[in-house]
Design a protein around this motif. Sequence first.
Motif, PDB file in Angstrom:
ATOM      1  N   LEU A  85      -3.645  15.243   1.855  1.00 50.95           N
ATOM      2  CA  LEU A  85      -3.690  14.631   0.541  1.00 50.95           C
ATOM      3  C   LEU A  85      -2.997  13.179   0.799  1.00 50.95           C
ATOM      4  CD1 LEU A  85      -3.835  14.793  -2.405  1.00 50.95           C
ATOM      5  CD2 LEU A  85      -1.584  15.898  -2.486  1.00 50.95           C
ATOM      6  N   THR A  86      -2.044  13.264   1.644  1.00 52.07           N
ATOM      7  CA  THR A  86      -1.260  11.915   1.934  1.00 52.07           C
ATOM      8  C   THR A  86      -2.264  10.845   2.563  1.00 52.07           C
ATOM      9  OG1 THR A  86       0.788  12.774   2.217  1.00 52.07           O
ATOM     10  CG2 THR A  86       0.537  10.830   2.962  1.00 52.07           C
ATOM     11  N   LEU A  87      -2.850  11.389   3.476  1.00 49.93           N
ATOM     12  CA  LEU A  87      -3.981  10.545   4.234  1.00 49.93           C
ATOM     13  C   LEU A  87      -5.080  10.023   3.368  1.00 49.93           C
ATOM     14  CD1 LEU A  87      -4.390   9.376   7.242  1.00 49.93           C
ATOM     15  CD2 LEU A  87      -5.667  11.414   7.721  1.00 49.93           C
ATOM     16  N   ILE A  88      -5.693  10.871   2.700  1.00 51.16           N
ATOM     17  CA  ILE A  88      -6.876  10.380   1.875  1.00 51.16           C
ATOM     18  C   ILE A  88      -6.570   9.441   0.855  1.00 51.16           C
ATOM     19  CG2 ILE A  88      -7.062  12.377   0.213  1.00 51.16           C
ATOM     20  CD1 ILE A  88      -9.794  12.250   0.435  1.00 51.16           C
ATOM     21  N   SER A  89      -5.080   9.666   0.166  1.00 46.59           N
ATOM     22  CA  SER A  89      -4.639   8.866  -0.867  1.00 46.59           C
ATOM     23  C   SER A  89      -4.038   7.472  -0.275  1.00 46.59           C
ATOM     24  CB  SER A  89      -3.416   9.396  -1.545  1.00 46.59           C
ATOM     25  OG  SER A  89      -3.721  10.733  -1.969  1.00 46.59           O
ATOM     26  N   PHE A  90      -3.654   7.481   0.965  1.00 46.18           N
ATOM     27  CA  PHE A  90      -3.194   6.110   1.434  1.00 46.18           C
ATOM     28  C   PHE A  90      -4.440   5.248   1.598  1.00 46.18           C
ATOM     29  CE2 PHE A  90      -2.051   3.821   5.171  1.00 46.18           C
ATOM     30  CZ  PHE A  90      -1.019   2.865   4.722  1.00 46.18           C
ATOM     31  N   ILE A  91      -5.491   5.955   2.544  1.00 49.88           N
ATOM     32  CA  ILE A  91      -6.599   4.989   2.862  1.00 49.88           C
ATOM     33  C   ILE A  91      -7.267   4.731   1.731  1.00 49.88           C
ATOM     34  CG2 ILE A  91      -8.713   5.222   4.170  1.00 49.88           C
ATOM     35  CD1 ILE A  91      -7.447   7.140   6.153  1.00 49.88           C
ATOM     36  N   THR A 142       0.677  -1.218   0.156  1.00 52.34           N
ATOM     37  CA  THR A 142       0.117   0.061  -0.127  1.00 52.34           C
ATOM     38  C   THR A 142       0.886   1.439  -0.087  1.00 52.34           C
ATOM     39  OG1 THR A 142      -1.724  -1.132   1.195  1.00 52.34           O
ATOM     40  CG2 THR A 142      -1.656   1.298   1.199  1.00 52.34           C
ATOM     41  N   VAL A 143       1.988   1.051   0.903  1.00 52.16           N
ATOM     42  CA  VAL A 143       2.900   2.482   0.760  1.00 52.16           C
ATOM     43  C   VAL A 143       3.483   2.590  -0.477  1.00 52.16           C
ATOM     44  CG1 VAL A 143       4.919   3.163   1.959  1.00 52.16           C
ATOM     45  CG2 VAL A 143       3.190   2.061   3.389  1.00 52.16           C
ATOM     46  N   VAL A 144       3.988   1.547  -0.988  1.00 51.39           N
ATOM     47  CA  VAL A 144       4.523   1.450  -2.475  1.00 51.39           C
ATOM     48  C   VAL A 144       3.622   2.174  -3.400  1.00 51.39           C
ATOM     49  CG1 VAL A 144       5.812   0.547  -4.270  1.00 51.39           C
ATOM     50  CG2 VAL A 144       6.317  -0.176  -1.955  1.00 51.39           C
ATOM     51  N   LEU A 145       2.466   1.359  -3.610  1.00 50.48           N
ATOM     52  CA  LEU A 145       1.455   2.236  -4.362  1.00 50.48           C
ATOM     53  C   LEU A 145       0.958   3.648  -4.338  1.00 50.48           C
ATOM     54  CD1 LEU A 145      -0.828  -1.123  -4.570  1.00 50.48           C
ATOM     55  CD2 LEU A 145       0.901  -0.304  -6.461  1.00 50.48           C
ATOM     56  N   THR A 146       0.973   3.968  -2.942  1.00 50.78           N
ATOM     57  CA  THR A 146       0.569   5.302  -2.770  1.00 50.78           C
ATOM     58  C   THR A 146       1.822   6.309  -3.485  1.00 50.78           C
ATOM     59  OG1 THR A 146      -0.598   4.862  -0.799  1.00 50.78           O
ATOM     60  CG2 THR A 146      -0.053   6.944  -0.875  1.00 50.78           C
ATOM     61  N   PHE A 147       3.064   5.854  -3.202  1.00 51.82           N
ATOM     62  CA  PHE A 147       4.222   6.666  -3.562  1.00 51.82           C
ATOM     63  C   PHE A 147       4.191   6.827  -4.977  1.00 51.82           C
ATOM     64  CE2 PHE A 147       8.454   6.600  -5.028  1.00 51.82           C
ATOM     65  CZ  PHE A 147       8.978   8.055  -4.455  1.00 51.82           C
ATOM     66  N   ILE A 148       3.821   5.643  -5.854  1.00 56.29           N
ATOM     67  CA  ILE A 148       3.942   5.464  -7.103  1.00 56.29           C
ATOM     68  C   ILE A 148       2.584   6.250  -7.776  1.00 56.29           C
ATOM     69  CG2 ILE A 148       3.237   3.994  -9.285  1.00 56.29           C
ATOM     70  CD1 ILE A 148       4.578   1.800  -7.634  1.00 56.29           C
ATOM     71  N   PHE A 160      -9.945  19.424  -4.425  1.00 60.59           N
ATOM     72  CA  PHE A 160     -11.033  18.720  -3.699  1.00 60.59           C
ATOM     73  C   PHE A 160     -10.489  18.547  -2.105  1.00 60.59           C
ATOM     74  CE2 PHE A 160     -12.256  14.684  -1.446  1.00 60.59           C
ATOM     75  CZ  PHE A 160     -13.969  14.796  -1.727  1.00 60.59           C
ATOM     76  N   VAL A 161      -9.286  18.160  -1.855  1.00 58.00           N
ATOM     77  CA  VAL A 161      -8.604  18.299  -0.615  1.00 58.00           C
ATOM     78  C   VAL A 161      -8.704  19.557   0.287  1.00 58.00           C
ATOM     79  CG1 VAL A 161      -6.697  17.851   0.815  1.00 58.00           C
ATOM     80  CG2 VAL A 161      -7.080  16.200  -0.879  1.00 58.00           C
ATOM     81  N   SER A 162      -8.506  20.627  -0.444  1.00 58.94           N
ATOM     82  CA  SER A 162      -8.096  22.040  -0.007  1.00 58.94           C
ATOM     83  C   SER A 162      -9.648  22.408   0.303  1.00 58.94           C
ATOM     84  CB  SER A 162      -7.439  22.743  -0.676  1.00 58.94           C
ATOM     85  OG  SER A 162      -7.949  23.239  -2.055  1.00 58.94           O
ATOM     86  N   ASP A 163     -10.583  22.436  -0.619  1.00 61.75           N
ATOM     87  CA  ASP A 163     -11.820  23.122  -0.597  1.00 61.75           C
ATOM     88  C   ASP A 163     -12.777  22.204   0.452  1.00 61.75           C
ATOM     89  OD1 ASP A 163     -10.809  24.989  -2.127  1.00 61.75           O
ATOM     90  OD2 ASP A 163     -12.119  24.514  -3.765  1.00 61.75           O
ATOM     91  N   ASN A 164     -12.791  21.115   0.364  1.00 60.50           N
ATOM     92  CA  ASN A 164     -13.914  20.155   1.131  1.00 60.50           C
ATOM     93  C   ASN A 164     -13.470  19.471   2.405  1.00 60.50           C
ATOM     94  OD1 ASN A 164     -16.053  19.696  -1.102  1.00 60.50           O
ATOM     95  ND2 ASN A 164     -14.409  19.563  -2.315  1.00 60.50           N
ATOM     96  N   ILE A 165     -12.030  19.364   2.508  1.00 58.59           N
ATOM     97  CA  ILE A 165     -11.537  18.908   3.889  1.00 58.59           C
ATOM     98  C   ILE A 165     -10.714  19.841   4.715  1.00 58.59           C
ATOM     99  CG2 ILE A 165      -9.880  17.515   4.904  1.00 58.59           C
ATOM    100  CD1 ILE A 165     -10.303  15.513   2.392  1.00 58.59           C
ATOM    101  N   ILE A 166      -9.904  20.733   4.182  1.00 54.18           N
ATOM    102  CA  ILE A 166      -9.145  21.634   4.782  1.00 54.18           C
ATOM    103  C   ILE A 166     -10.129  22.985   5.364  1.00 54.18           C
ATOM    104  CG2 ILE A 166      -7.107  23.031   5.193  1.00 54.18           C
ATOM    105  CD1 ILE A 166      -5.729  20.878   3.508  1.00 54.18           C
ATOM    106  N   THR A 212     -10.561  11.216   6.584  1.00 47.55           N
ATOM    107  CA  THR A 212      -9.591  12.234   6.682  1.00 47.55           C
ATOM    108  C   THR A 212     -10.334  13.498   7.244  1.00 47.55           C
ATOM    109  OG1 THR A 212      -8.730  11.231   4.730  1.00 47.55           O
ATOM    110  CG2 THR A 212      -8.320  13.635   5.022  1.00 47.55           C
ATOM    111  N   ILE A 213     -11.604  13.599   6.950  1.00 51.72           N
ATOM    112  CA  ILE A 213     -12.395  14.775   7.319  1.00 51.72           C
ATOM    113  C   ILE A 213     -12.653  14.818   8.633  1.00 51.72           C
ATOM    114  CG2 ILE A 213     -14.759  13.994   6.940  1.00 51.72           C
ATOM    115  CD1 ILE A 213     -15.266  17.013   5.873  1.00 51.72           C
TER     116      ILE A 213
END
Length: 242
Positions: free
Chosen positions: A86-92, A29-35, A62-68, A227-228
């Motif tokens: 961004l990292t958290l939502i992508s990873f999950i 999962t970590v590798v795929l998220t990085f890729i 999306f991350v900046s307007d809807n989450i942060i 994430t939210i």
Amino acid sequence: MENHTYLISKLFGYDITVNIPSAITTLITVVLTFIFVMFITSRIKLRPDSKRQNMAELLAFFVSDNIIKGNVDWKKYGKGLWATALTLISFIAIANTIGVLIEVSYDGVVYVNSITADPTFTFTLAVLVIVFTHYAGLKYKGPKHYVGTYTSSGIGIAPFKIIEEFTNLLTLSMRLFGNIYAGEVLLALLATLATAGVFGAITGITGLVVWKGFSLFIGFIQAYIFTILSFIYLSHKINDEH
């Protein structure tokens, strides 16, 4: 569901248990998220000229307007926390998706599936998020404001706010685990049904196709919810009104 295998060893006289399949899937999962992140950001230009950059900008907005921006002040804190969200939502999202698209098993043991179907993983992830909210509160507002978040409504309310921290921890972890685990259980049942005769095969395969599509949608929704909620808890530590 197949049983997992464990490696038990000694460290300073204590037993250390490692869930091997979970460790493998976490690494994947970590590798795929990085890729994924490297792929969508590898050709960033001032004037977008590729679908790849359009995807990256769409996700960023999306991350900046809807989450942060709905939870913390963008100018004060949001810009510094944007990469975290961004990292958290992508990873999950990727973690939730793996078990829907692929599953690798050998000798009755699942070695690759959705790591978020493991309660130990979701609990650990939730612990990291809660610890980060406390760290951010101390970093951005200082110890006085941090303590004030517990006593602002009166010293008598402080014990309940401490209990609330543990409640947040459990709800954050169990909500993610419950939704993903239930989806994988149903996928396993449908796969079993697909081997039970002609009628079972038709019903099972149709159900698998439909449920896999729905599970992908649920996986993205749960990544967004996790994430939210993390940023809602964070806002309680750093916003001036709390």
